[in-house]
Write an enzyme that holds these catalytic residues in place. Structure first.
Site, mmCIF file in Angstrom:
data_model
loop_
_atom_site.group_PDB
_atom_site.id
_atom_site.type_symbol
_atom_site.label_atom_id
_atom_site.label_comp_id
_atom_site.label_asym_id
_atom_site.label_seq_id
_atom_site.Cartn_x
_atom_site.Cartn_y
_atom_site.Cartn_z
ATOM 1 N N ALA A 65 -37.959 21.549 37.425
ATOM 2 C CA ALA A 65 -36.979 20.646 36.899
ATOM 3 C C ALA A 65 -36.423 21.791 37.921
ATOM 4 C CB ALA A 65 -36.405 20.669 36.005
ATOM 5 N N GLY A 109 -41.910 22.024 35.957
ATOM 6 C CA GLY A 109 -42.327 19.959 35.645
ATOM 7 C C GLY A 109 -43.046 19.490 36.610
ATOM 8 N N GLU A 112 -46.127 20.188 35.318
ATOM 9 C CA GLU A 112 -46.840 19.756 34.231
ATOM 10 C C GLU A 112 -46.968 17.653 35.055
ATOM 11 O OE1 GLU A 112 -44.159 21.388 30.316
ATOM 12 O OE2 GLU A 112 -42.854 20.708 32.425
ATOM 13 N N GLU A 132 -41.390 28.896 33.185
ATOM 14 C CA GLU A 132 -40.221 28.733 32.755
ATOM 15 C C GLU A 132 -39.871 30.056 32.042
ATOM 16 O OE1 GLU A 132 -42.833 26.804 32.805
ATOM 17 O OE2 GLU A 132 -42.189 24.488 32.367
HETATM 18 N N1 DAK Z 1 -34.719 23.787 40.954
HETATM 19 C C1 DAK Z 1 -33.799 23.763 42.121
HETATM 20 N N2 DAK Z 1 -33.629 24.719 43.580
HETATM 21 C C2 DAK Z 1 -35.151 24.279 43.476
HETATM 22 C C3 DAK Z 1 -35.951 25.182 42.911
HETATM 23 C C4 DAK Z 1 -35.573 24.293 40.983
HETATM 24 N N3 DAK Z 1 -36.437 24.684 41.033
HETATM 25 N N4 DAK Z 1 -37.248 25.534 43.692
HETATM 26 C C5 DAK Z 1 -37.133 25.451 44.661
HETATM 27 N N5 DAK Z 1 -34.980 25.398 44.687
HETATM 28 C C6 DAK Z 1 -34.841 25.703 46.031
HETATM 29 C C7 DAK Z 1 -33.884 27.213 46.005
HETATM 30 O O1 DAK Z 1 -32.700 27.399 45.108
HETATM 31 C C8 DAK Z 1 -33.826 27.061 47.153
HETATM 32 O O2 DAK Z 1 -32.608 26.315 48.108
HETATM 33 P P1 DAK Z 1 -31.454 26.869 48.817
HETATM 34 O O3 DAK Z 1 -31.152 28.870 48.535
HETATM 35 O O4 DAK Z 1 -32.122 27.299 50.364
HETATM 36 O O5 DAK Z 1 -30.034 26.288 48.902
HETATM 37 C C9 DAK Z 1 -34.885 25.954 47.948
HETATM 38 O O6 DAK Z 1 -35.315 25.602 47.353
HETATM 39 C C10 DAK Z 1 -36.428 27.114 48.768
HETATM 40 O O7 DAK Z 1 -36.388 27.490 47.961
HETATM 41 P P2 DAK Z 1 -36.497 28.886 47.751
HETATM 42 O O8 DAK Z 1 -35.936 29.734 49.346
HETATM 43 O O9 DAK Z 1 -36.561 29.738 46.593
HETATM 44 O O10 DAK Z 1 -38.493 29.440 48.541
HETATM 45 P P3 DAK Z 1 -39.086 30.581 48.250
HETATM 46 O O11 DAK Z 1 -40.433 30.148 49.367
HETATM 47 O O12 DAK Z 1 -38.679 31.890 48.837
HETATM 48 O O13 DAK Z 1 -39.586 30.223 46.749
HETATM 49 C C11 DAK Z 1 -40.399 29.599 44.869
HETATM 50 C C12 DAK Z 1 -40.238 29.252 46.194
HETATM 51 C C13 DAK Z 1 -41.166 28.281 44.571
HETATM 52 C C14 DAK Z 1 -41.149 30.491 44.659
HETATM 53 C C15 DAK Z 1 -39.112 29.421 44.258
HETATM 54 O O14 DAK Z 1 -38.616 28.747 44.815
HETATM 55 C C16 DAK Z 1 -38.934 29.419 42.836
HETATM 56 O O15 DAK Z 1 -39.477 30.027 42.019
HETATM 57 N N6 DAK Z 1 -38.427 28.057 42.512
HETATM 58 C C17 DAK Z 1 -37.960 28.437 41.457
HETATM 59 C C18 DAK Z 1 -39.497 27.779 40.601
HETATM 60 C C19 DAK Z 1 -39.218 27.444 38.701
HETATM 61 O O16 DAK Z 1 -38.978 28.117 37.800
HETATM 62 N N7 DAK Z 1 -40.054 26.528 38.199
HETATM 63 C C20 DAK Z 1 -39.358 26.121 37.145
HETATM 64 C C21 DAK Z 1 -38.023 25.277 36.294
HETATM 65 S S1 DAK Z 1 -38.123 24.635 34.710
HETATM 66 C C22 DAK Z 1 -38.414 18.313 30.707
HETATM 67 C C23 DAK Z 1 -39.166 17.773 32.106
HETATM 68 C C24 DAK Z 1 -39.259 19.006 32.647
HETATM 69 C C25 DAK Z 1 -38.960 20.330 32.032
HETATM 70 C C26 DAK Z 1 -38.462 20.580 31.181
HETATM 71 C C27 DAK Z 1 -38.585 19.535 30.374
HETATM 72 N N8 DAK Z 1 -38.206 17.232 29.921
HETATM 73 C C28 DAK Z 1 -38.940 15.950 30.154
HETATM 74 C C29 DAK Z 1 -37.935 17.173 28.632
HETATM 75 C C30 DAK Z 1 -38.456 21.433 33.299
HETATM 76 C C31 DAK Z 1 -38.407 22.611 33.250
HETATM 77 C C32 DAK Z 1 -38.661 23.374 34.644
HETATM 78 O O17 DAK Z 1 -39.171 23.126 35.482
#
Ligand code: DAK
Length: 258
Positions: A65, A109, A112, A132
């Site tokens: 997300a 997400g 998921e 998360e």
């Molecule tokens: N959200 C927003 N931006 C994101 C992102 C995300 N999840 N993941 C990556 N980006 C953005 C980065 O901020 C970066 O943007 P700029 O800095 O270039 O502007 C760009 O994408 C490239 O990412 P990185 O520079 O970080 O790229 P790397 O190759 O170095 O790293 C990575 C890739 C995937 C390991 C890293 O980006 C990362 O750790 N991303 C976050 C992963 C994460 O924590 N995902 C979980 C998010 S929480 C629900 C439905 C869904 C959900 C909950 C409830 N309901 C229906 C109730 C879901 C929750 C989640 O998913």
């Protein structure tokens, strides 16, 4: 509806949806989830479409997300706004088969979303995870429920509690993924699966999907009863007569989806 966060096309019997927010690794925001729900509804209503393929880019299926969109959200915003839930549920209620073609990151997400699909085809670079916990939240869209059902408790606990990523080989070994192919073949492989399905009866494919999903919602006795009712109902289909006659006449069945 003009789409800005997804790209939608028809490929023969397949509806193809490509998540398209490359600047954020296809992070899921309201717009994207709204558009995805709309595209799925369109394909579901389209008699020419047998199944849907959902994919991302080579770098990311979806990295979760959108963290920027969630960062300042309060409990009240999330709860009263029913954060992403409304259209998110649309993926789950799609009655035609949905295949996730996953390359790169499928995190939070994104993982998921892939798990809500019926089949996951993974490219060699695919990485699945529920990180998360690093953000100070638990998984919220099935990570703690579908992952243990697909991969077992040990892997689910490991991934959710440590934020470790699982690669394609491990994901296939534990049963989350059904096939691994080279990254550049992942969409073609998923489309080939749809081509195979298109040779069968659509109502029977839908019955099978409904029945397999029932296995995760009910007891064995009730699930078997549900399966038996579907089996009996199939004898009301013209396609059952065609399928069995084609076998007896040693020819290919020509299913009419009724
Ligand atoms: N959200 C927003 N931006 C994101 C992102 C995300 N999840 N993941 C990556 N980006 C953005 C980065 O901020 C970066 O943007 P700029 O800095 O270039 O502007 C760009 O994408 C490239 O990412 P990185 O520079 O970080 O790229 P790397 O190759 O170095 O790293 C990575 C890739 C995937 C390991 C890293 O980006 C990362 O750790 N991303 C976050 C992963 C994460 O924590 N995902 C979980 C998010 S929480 C629900 C439905 C869904 C959900 C909950 C409830 N309901 C229906 C109730 C879901 C929750 C989640 O998913």
């Amino acid at each position: 509806m003009a789409y800005s966060a997804i790209v939608v096309e028809k490929r023969g019997p397949a509806g193809l949806v490509r998540l398209n927010r490359p600047e954020a690794l296809n992070a899921l925001n309201d717009t994207l989830v709204d558009e995805l729900g709309h595209a799925l509804a369109g394909f579901e209503a389209d008699d020419a479409i047998v199944a849907i393929v959902l994919t991302g880019s080579e770098k990311a299926f979806a990295a979760g997300a959108d963290i920027a969109a969630m960062a300042t959200m309060s409990w009240m915003d999330a709860y009263r706004g029913d954060y992403i839930t409304r259209n998110w549920e649309r993926v789950k209620t799609c009655r035609k088969p949905v295949i996730a073609a996953v390359s790169g990151f499928a995190l939070g997400g994104g993982c998921e979303l892939a798990m809500m699909c019926d089949i996951i085809v993974a490219g060699e670079s695919a990485k699945f995870g529920q990180p998360e916990v690093r953000l100070g939240i638990p998984p919220g869209a099935g990570g703690t429920q579908r992952l243990p059902r697909a991969a077992g408790k040990a892997k689910a606990m490991d991934l959710c509690l440590t934020a470790r990523f699982m690669d394609a080989a491990e994901a296939e070994r534990v049963g989350l993924v059904s096939r691994i192919v080279a990254d550049e073949r992942v969409v073609d492989e998923a489309l080939a699966i749809v081509d195979t399905m298109a040779g069968y009866s659509l109502p029977v494919l839908m019955m099978i999907k409904e029945s397999v999903n029932r296995a995760f919602e009910t007891t064995l006795t009730e699930g078997l009863l549900f399966e038996r009712r579907s089996f009996h109902a199939a004898f009301g289909l013209e396609d059952q007569k065609e399928g069995m006659n084609a076998f007896l006449e040693k020819r290919k069945a020509d299913f009419r989806h009724r």
